[in-house]
Design an enzyme around this catalytic site. Structure first.
Site: not given
Ligand code: NAD
Ligand code: IMJ
Length: 261
Positions: A14, A156, A163, A192
């Site tokens: 990744g 999201y 997730k 982030i």
């Protein structure tokens, strides 16, 4: 302090660019003495990731699109030839269609739903199944998740549902692989600014809101996510499996936010 991953062989999936969480993890693994294998998704990333490979003294840099079973099989073969055993695997991969991250979740198409699940959740299962046989001395598999799995974060959407499946997969994989002394955990990172955050509506406002609310009164640094990944991959983490470890400046514990109080 002595190096926490000395003598260990680790695979990190990744890395896209130097902002990737996987890059911070790969750097920390090198610092702690691991022998590294990096993977990248496609030719577009080959040159960058090979440069990171030389910088971090990686043992090999291997192409692997996790939606392609033949890529996973080739990765497994190359690792088997190059390393005596694998001790640690880091899965830092997610993808959904951009339009599914802006319109209401209600509008998610079947194809968009399946794509997000395939890349962001099922890939952990296929990678674990392929690489567990190489982890003959036991080891650690770590993935990256986000609070949107269990709380509603605007936009999201389909990624939150993926997730949720990823975190449930962590628990079921931990159960299956525990008898082989392979631990499976997730790190739930605070927001982030990476390529996966680029173009997300109001991302800077989210960063400011989190910093105002989190107990540590700041955002999450990729290096602190990476240090938790080191802990989980190291023998210090030997008793931890099936868990979601929050590295989010404490944001997740709060029931009210910002400057309300
Ligand atoms: P990033 O864009 O740098 O990393 C995402 C990676 O997924 C890229 O390297 C990309 O090539 C890879 N990928 C996508 N589809 C793939 C495929 N088919 N095959 C192989 N690789 C594929 O962004 P990031 O923020 O470092 O994301 C890494 C992980 O961290 C993701 O799982 C993300 O959900 C998670 N995460 C990110 C944040 C954040 O705020 N950035 C917060 C919590 C969790
Ligand atoms: C992503 C979308 C909406 C809100 C978001 C995020 N918040 C955070 C993220 C609040 C922190 C970043 N994140 C945790 C992710 O897992 C991102 C996954 C992602 C991002 C993109 C953007 C570009 C694209 N597809 C994507 N697929 C997954 O085309």
């Amino acid at each position: 302090m002595s190096q926490l991953l000395a003598g260990k062989h680790a695979v990190v999936l990744g890395v896209l660019n130097k902002w990737s969480i996987a890059y911070a993890i790969a750097s920390a693994f090198t610092r702690e003495g691991a022998s590294l294998f990096l993977t990248y998704q496609n030719e577009k990333q080959k040159q960058t990731v090979e440069e990171f490979g030389s910088e971090l003294k990686a043992a090999a840099v291997i192409q692997c699109d996790v939606t392609k079973q033949e890529d996973i099989a080739r990765l497994t073969g190359e690792l088997r030839n190059a390393a005596p055993v694998i001790d640690a695997v880091v899965h830092s991969i997610a993808f959904a269609n951009k339009e599914d991250l802006s319109r209401p979740y209600l509008e998610t198409s079947r194809d968009g739903y399946l794509l997000a699940q395939e890349v962001s959740a099922y890939s952990l299962v296929s990678v674990a199944r392929a690489l567990a046989p190489l982890m003959a001395k036991g080891g650690s598999i770590t993935t990256l998740t986000y609070l949107g799995s269990s709380r509603v974060l605007p936009n999201y959407n389909v990624m939150g549902v993926a997730k949720a499946a990823l975190e449930a997969s962590v628990r079921y994989l931990a159960h299956d692989l525990g008898p082989s002394n392979i631990r499976v955990n997730a790190i739930s990172a605070g927001p982030i600014k990476t390529a996966s955050a680029r173009g997300i509506k109001d991302f800077s406002k989210i960063l400011d809101g989190v910093a105002a609310t989190a107990p540590l009164r700041r955002n999450t640094d990729p290096a602190e996510v990476a240090d938790t990944a080191v802990f989980l991959a190291s023998d210090l983490g030997r008793g931890v499996t099936g868990n979601v470890v929050f590295v989010d400046a404490g944001f997740q514990i709060m029931g009210i936010g910002g400057t309300a109080l």
